[in-house]
Design a protein around this motif. Sequence first.
Motif, short mmCIF file in Angstrom:
data_model
loop_
_atom_site.label_atom_id
_atom_site.label_comp_id
_atom_site.label_asym_id
_atom_site.label_seq_id
_atom_site.Cartn_x
_atom_site.Cartn_y
_atom_site.Cartn_z
N GLY A 1 8.22 16.99 11.74
CA GLY A 1 6.76 17.08 11.71
C GLY A 1 6.16 15.83 12.33
O GLY A 1 5.45 15.07 11.68
N ASP B 1 0.33 15.24 11.92
CA ASP B 1 -0.51 15.00 10.73
C ASP B 1 -1.98 14.86 11.12
O ASP B 1 -2.87 15.37 10.43
N TYR B 2 -2.24 14.23 12.27
CA TYR B 2 -3.65 14.08 12.69
C TYR B 2 -4.23 15.37 13.27
O TYR B 2 -5.39 15.41 13.65
N GLY C 1 8.84 2.54 13.68
CA GLY C 1 8.64 3.91 13.21
C GLY C 1 9.00 4.13 11.75
O GLY C 1 9.11 5.25 11.30
N CYS D 1 -4.58 7.46 13.41
CA CYS D 1 -3.45 8.07 12.71
C CYS D 1 -3.88 9.18 11.76
O CYS D 1 -5.04 9.30 11.38
N MET E 1 0.12 10.73 6.94
CA MET E 1 1.50 10.84 6.44
C MET E 1 2.01 9.58 5.75
O MET E 1 2.52 9.63 4.63
N ASP E 2 1.88 8.44 6.44
CA ASP E 2 2.56 7.24 5.98
C ASP E 2 1.97 6.73 4.67
O ASP E 2 2.69 6.33 3.76
N GLY F 1 8.92 8.83 13.20
CA GLY F 1 7.70 8.03 13.36
C GLY F 1 7.09 8.29 14.72
O GLY F 1 7.36 9.32 15.35
#
Length: 477
Positions: free
Chosen positions: A55, A59-60, A156, A199, A202-203, A422
Amino acid sequence: METKNIQYTEKFEDIYTNVDYNKKRYQEMSEKFQNLHGVKPDYFVRAPGRVNLIGEHIDYMNYPVFPFALEQDSLLCFTYSDDELIHIDHMNSEEFHSAVISNDPAKRSETIASLTPKQSYIKYFIAGYCSGIDGKVSSYKGLKVLIGGNVPLASGCSSSTSLCVSSSILGVFANKSTINQAELLENIITYERSLGTACGGMDQTISLLAVHGKALFIEFNEFAKIESVQLPHGVSFVIANSLTPSAKLETLGKRYNKRVSECRMACKILMDKMSIKAEKPFTNLRQLVRNNETLEEMQEKVKTLIEQKVYTKEEIEQIIGTKLEDFLQGIPQSELVITQNNDYYPYERALHVYSEANRVYQFQKTCFDTQLTDEEKIPILGKLMNESQYSCDNLYDCSSDKLNELINICRKNGAIGSRLTGAGWGGCTVSMVRTENLQDFLQAVKTQYYEKNGLTCDENILFATAPANGAMVYKNI
Ligand code: NG1
Ligand code: MG
């Protein structure tokens, strides 16, 4: 002193699997802190880095991701200080210089502007620190803070986000902020975006909310809906750092934020061709799915409605009917994208996003499929990881020669799935390997990638990992 919105512990075993190694790290930090300030730190705060299994770069676009937290983390310790200032030191004081910053929100931009390059990590501290307390506490505490950590940098594994998240927890805990967890998460994402990267979430989500022993399936359609997932037994996940750093903030215009911009262009082209009327152009590709179209159908739409070619700025402006300067508003530092490029690839980027999203759902479905044994799941998951890598390389153009070399070596030596993790353009790979082959695999990669390229390799560069805990405050005892 316990705060409901963040995880707190007095037991080391709650935090780490590798207890002895990490105890040593804490002791080293505690000693350094004592040398600097003459007292022991009262608390430690840690927030993990992460690996994303599948994935990438979606996310964005509001599509789901599948990461797990690493045991490697950003680690901060602190005591209160009598003045109203924040005194910041770093464990690696040669590379990362100390600073004293004001708590006063009115002076914040001034503080950030005055940071030297060797103090620029403090931007992440400030963004995180303020994200959970702005508007939530009436007066700020003075603090002495020491920053350390062992998440591989610029690779990443989310080193910068882990610093933002740990700093945010520190701010909340030290100032007794009552912010709730959902709002905190949303703020951390917004504050980190304000530093320049367009971004997704996710992170920050995995670092804050990770669950020991589980990967997380994170949906962004509704705000960060998460589901913890048991990965199959019998396989290990190996991180291998290509040792080609990918400095994201320095390359935003040509890489990360350019990709976000290209996705938006694809969005607008599809909106027009699908005759979707809206007051403002959509900002993510998921918004175009209006009648339950499948992700395969969305890929067909891309293939038939967007021409596969390189678009110049002028061509894009003609199609979207506005100046790029106006169209890309809201993307941080979009002027860099406009001045540094005259080649855009909306067809390839959109095709990556819809196909990658499809793979994430298949990955999730496979993990939860009670009709399949773990032995049956493993090759399916591996194939999806390899297909993701193909798409990242060929459609999203975020791999690199070195990543591809390393991934090929991993696959040749038994990885069932291997891909970049990443943002890419360098940094780390993740491989799924049978646990019984793990030692042979590590040795082979060491010889064939690191030794062959004249690189030294240690346990922070090539290592097997398993899902670790999320962010936590630890009372120093
Ligand atoms: P890293 O690997 O930290 O540069 C970035 C984004 C994520 C996501 C991935 C690609 C940040 C903080 N994180 O991660 O949101 O888009 O790339 O999947 O920029
Ligand atoms: Mg990062």
